[in-house]
Design a protein around this motif. Structure first.
Motif, PDB file in Angstrom:
ATOM      1  N   ALA A  24       0.836  -1.214   0.000  1.00 55.40           N
ATOM      2  CA  ALA A  24       0.000   0.000   0.000  1.00 55.40           C
ATOM      3  C   ALA A  24       0.868   1.261   0.000  1.00 55.40           C
ATOM      4  O   ALA A  24       0.545   2.245  -0.668  1.00 55.40           O
ATOM      5  N   VAL A  25       1.975   1.233   0.729  1.00 58.48           N
ATOM      6  CA  VAL A  25       2.880   2.381   0.752  1.00 58.48           C
ATOM      7  C   VAL A  25       3.512   2.563  -0.625  1.00 58.48           C
ATOM      8  O   VAL A  25       3.613   3.682  -1.135  1.00 58.48           O
ATOM      9  N   HIS A  26       3.898   1.478  -1.258  1.00 58.12           N
ATOM     10  CA  HIS A  26       4.481   1.568  -2.597  1.00 58.12           C
ATOM     11  C   HIS A  26       3.476   2.137  -3.594  1.00 58.12           C
ATOM     12  O   HIS A  26       3.815   2.992  -4.416  1.00 58.12           O
ATOM     13  N   ARG A  27       2.247   1.687  -3.528  1.00 58.51           N
ATOM     14  CA  ARG A  27       1.213   2.235  -4.418  1.00 58.51           C
ATOM     15  C   ARG A  27       1.043   3.727  -4.178  1.00 58.51           C
ATOM     16  O   ARG A  27       0.899   4.513  -5.123  1.00 58.51           O
ATOM     17  N   ASN A  28       1.072   4.141  -2.919  1.00 60.52           N
ATOM     18  CA  ASN A  28       0.948   5.570  -2.608  1.00 60.52           C
ATOM     19  C   ASN A  28       2.157   6.360  -3.105  1.00 60.52           C
ATOM     20  O   ASN A  28       2.013   7.504  -3.540  1.00 60.52           O
ATOM     21  N   LEU A  29       3.352   5.784  -3.037  1.00 54.20           N
ATOM     22  CA  LEU A  29       4.539   6.452  -3.582  1.00 54.20           C
ATOM     23  C   LEU A  29       4.387   6.665  -5.089  1.00 54.20           C
ATOM     24  O   LEU A  29       4.724   7.732  -5.607  1.00 54.20           O
ATOM     25  N   ILE A  30       3.895   5.657  -5.775  1.00 55.43           N
ATOM     26  CA  ILE A  30       3.675   5.783  -7.222  1.00 55.43           C
ATOM     27  C   ILE A  30       2.666   6.891  -7.502  1.00 55.43           C
ATOM     28  O   ILE A  30       2.889   7.754  -8.363  1.00 55.43           O
ATOM     29  N   ALA A  31       1.565   6.898  -6.760  1.00 53.76           N
ATOM     30  CA  ALA A  31       0.537   7.927  -6.953  1.00 53.76           C
ATOM     31  C   ALA A  31       1.087   9.315  -6.638  1.00 53.76           C
ATOM     32  O   ALA A  31       0.796  10.290  -7.343  1.00 53.76           O
ATOM     33  N   TYR A  32       1.898   9.431  -5.600  1.00 48.78           N
ATOM     34  CA  TYR A  32       2.479  10.719  -5.231  1.00 48.78           C
ATOM     35  C   TYR A  32       3.436  11.202  -6.311  1.00 48.78           C
ATOM     36  O   TYR A  32       3.440  12.379  -6.691  1.00 48.78           O
ATOM     37  N   ALA A  33       4.257  10.303  -6.841  1.00 48.39           N
ATOM     38  CA  ALA A  33       5.185  10.664  -7.919  1.00 48.39           C
ATOM     39  C   ALA A  33       4.410  11.145  -9.144  1.00 48.39           C
ATOM     40  O   ALA A  33       4.793  12.130  -9.785  1.00 48.39           O
ATOM     41  N   GLU A  34       3.315  10.477  -9.446  1.00 49.30           N
ATOM     42  CA  GLU A  34       2.480  10.903 -10.575  1.00 49.30           C
ATOM     43  C   GLU A  34       1.891  12.283 -10.319  1.00 49.30           C
ATOM     44  O   GLU A  34       1.827  13.122 -11.232  1.00 49.30           O
ATOM     45  N   ALA A  35       1.485  12.558  -9.086  1.00 53.15           N
ATOM     46  CA  ALA A  35       0.940  13.877  -8.740  1.00 53.15           C
ATOM     47  C   ALA A  35       2.014  14.959  -8.882  1.00 53.15           C
ATOM     48  O   ALA A  35       1.732  16.062  -9.359  1.00 53.15           O
ATOM     49  N   ILE A  36       3.245  14.642  -8.484  1.00 48.95           N
ATOM     50  CA  ILE A  36       4.350  15.596  -8.650  1.00 48.95           C
ATOM     51  C   ILE A  36       4.549  15.894 -10.134  1.00 48.95           C
ATOM     52  O   ILE A  36       4.713  17.052 -10.531  1.00 48.95           O
ATOM     53  N   GLY A  37       4.512  14.863 -10.945  1.00 51.10           N
ATOM     54  CA  GLY A  37       4.658  15.045 -12.386  1.00 51.10           C
ATOM     55  C   GLY A  37       3.568  15.928 -12.964  1.00 51.10           C
ATOM     56  O   GLY A  37       3.846  16.833 -13.757  1.00 51.10           O
ATOM     57  N   ARG A  38       2.321  15.676 -12.572  1.00 49.54           N
ATOM     58  CA  ARG A  38       1.210  16.501 -13.066  1.00 49.54           C
ATOM     59  C   ARG A  38       1.355  17.949 -12.609  1.00 49.54           C
ATOM     60  O   ARG A  38       1.156  18.876 -13.380  1.00 49.54           O
ATOM     61  N   GLU A  39       1.687  18.145 -11.327  1.00 49.60           N
ATOM     62  CA  GLU A  39       1.785  19.498 -10.770  1.00 49.60           C
ATOM     63  C   GLU A  39       2.941  20.286 -11.382  1.00 49.60           C
ATOM     64  O   GLU A  39       2.840  21.480 -11.597  1.00 49.60           O
ATOM     65  N   SER A  40       4.042  19.595 -11.670  1.00 52.62           N
ATOM     66  CA  SER A  40       5.217  20.274 -12.221  1.00 52.62           C
ATOM     67  C   SER A  40       5.182  20.359 -13.741  1.00 52.62           C
ATOM     68  O   SER A  40       5.986  21.070 -14.343  1.00 52.62           O
ATOM     69  N   GLY A  41       4.282  19.601 -14.375  1.00 52.46           N
ATOM     70  CA  GLY A  41       4.218  19.576 -15.825  1.00 52.46           C
ATOM     71  C   GLY A  41       5.368  18.800 -16.438  1.00 52.46           C
ATOM     72  O   GLY A  41       5.662  18.950 -17.615  1.00 52.46           O
ATOM     73  N   GLN A  42       6.023  17.975 -15.641  1.00 52.94           N
ATOM     74  CA  GLN A  42       7.143  17.176 -16.119  1.00 52.94           C
ATOM     75  C   GLN A  42       6.794  15.696 -15.985  1.00 52.94           C
ATOM     76  O   GLN A  42       5.745  15.346 -15.469  1.00 52.94           O
ATOM     77  N   VAL A  43       7.719  14.870 -16.425  1.00 51.80           N
ATOM     78  CA  VAL A  43       7.544  13.427 -16.274  1.00 51.80           C
ATOM     79  C   VAL A  43       7.600  13.096 -14.781  1.00 51.80           C
ATOM     80  O   VAL A  43       8.405  13.663 -14.036  1.00 51.80           O
ATOM     81  N   ALA A  44       6.737  12.201 -14.358  1.00 54.59           N
ATOM     82  CA  ALA A  44       6.723  11.796 -12.947  1.00 54.59           C
ATOM     83  C   ALA A  44       8.072  11.201 -12.562  1.00 54.59           C
ATOM     84  O   ALA A  44       8.628  10.391 -13.311  1.00 54.59           O
ATOM     85  N   PRO A  45       8.618  11.607 -11.401  1.00 54.16           N
ATOM     86  CA  PRO A  45       9.894  11.022 -10.978  1.00 54.16           C
ATOM     87  C   PRO A  45       9.719   9.560 -10.585  1.00 54.16           C
ATOM     88  O   PRO A  45       8.611   9.107 -10.281  1.00 54.16           O
ATOM     89  N   ASP A  46      10.812   8.837 -10.578  1.00 51.85           N
ATOM     90  CA  ASP A  46      10.818   7.462 -10.096  1.00 51.85           C
ATOM     91  C   ASP A  46      10.369   7.500  -8.634  1.00 51.85           C
ATOM     92  O   ASP A  46      10.881   8.311  -7.851  1.00 51.85           O
TER      93      ASP A  46
END
Length: 75
Positions: A24-46
């Protein structure tokens, strides 16, 4: 979306750690990275790249930890 606590991820010389996370923590890390990517307008970080900034942010904002470090430094 509200402003995330983490901003862009700086590239720095890392120290390698091996950890086990609950799925569950790993899934949340993936979702958070995707949110960073959307917010920054860049590719989501690893997702692994956001763990250190998250821990750093946590420690910086932990007042009890800051007091303990200050107390230890003055001892």
């Amino acid at each position: 979306m509200s402003k995330l606590k983490l901003g862009t991820i700086e590239d720095d010389k890392p120290v390698k750690l091996t950890i086990e996370l609950p799925a569950a923590v790993h899934r949340n890390l993936i979702a958070y990275a995707e949110a960073i990517g959307r917010e920054s307008g860049q590719v989501a970080p690893d997702p692994a790249k956001i763990i250190a900034p998250m821990i750093e942010r946590f420690m910086v904002t932990d007042r009890a930890f800051a007091r303990a470090r200050k107390s230890k430094a003055t001892s």
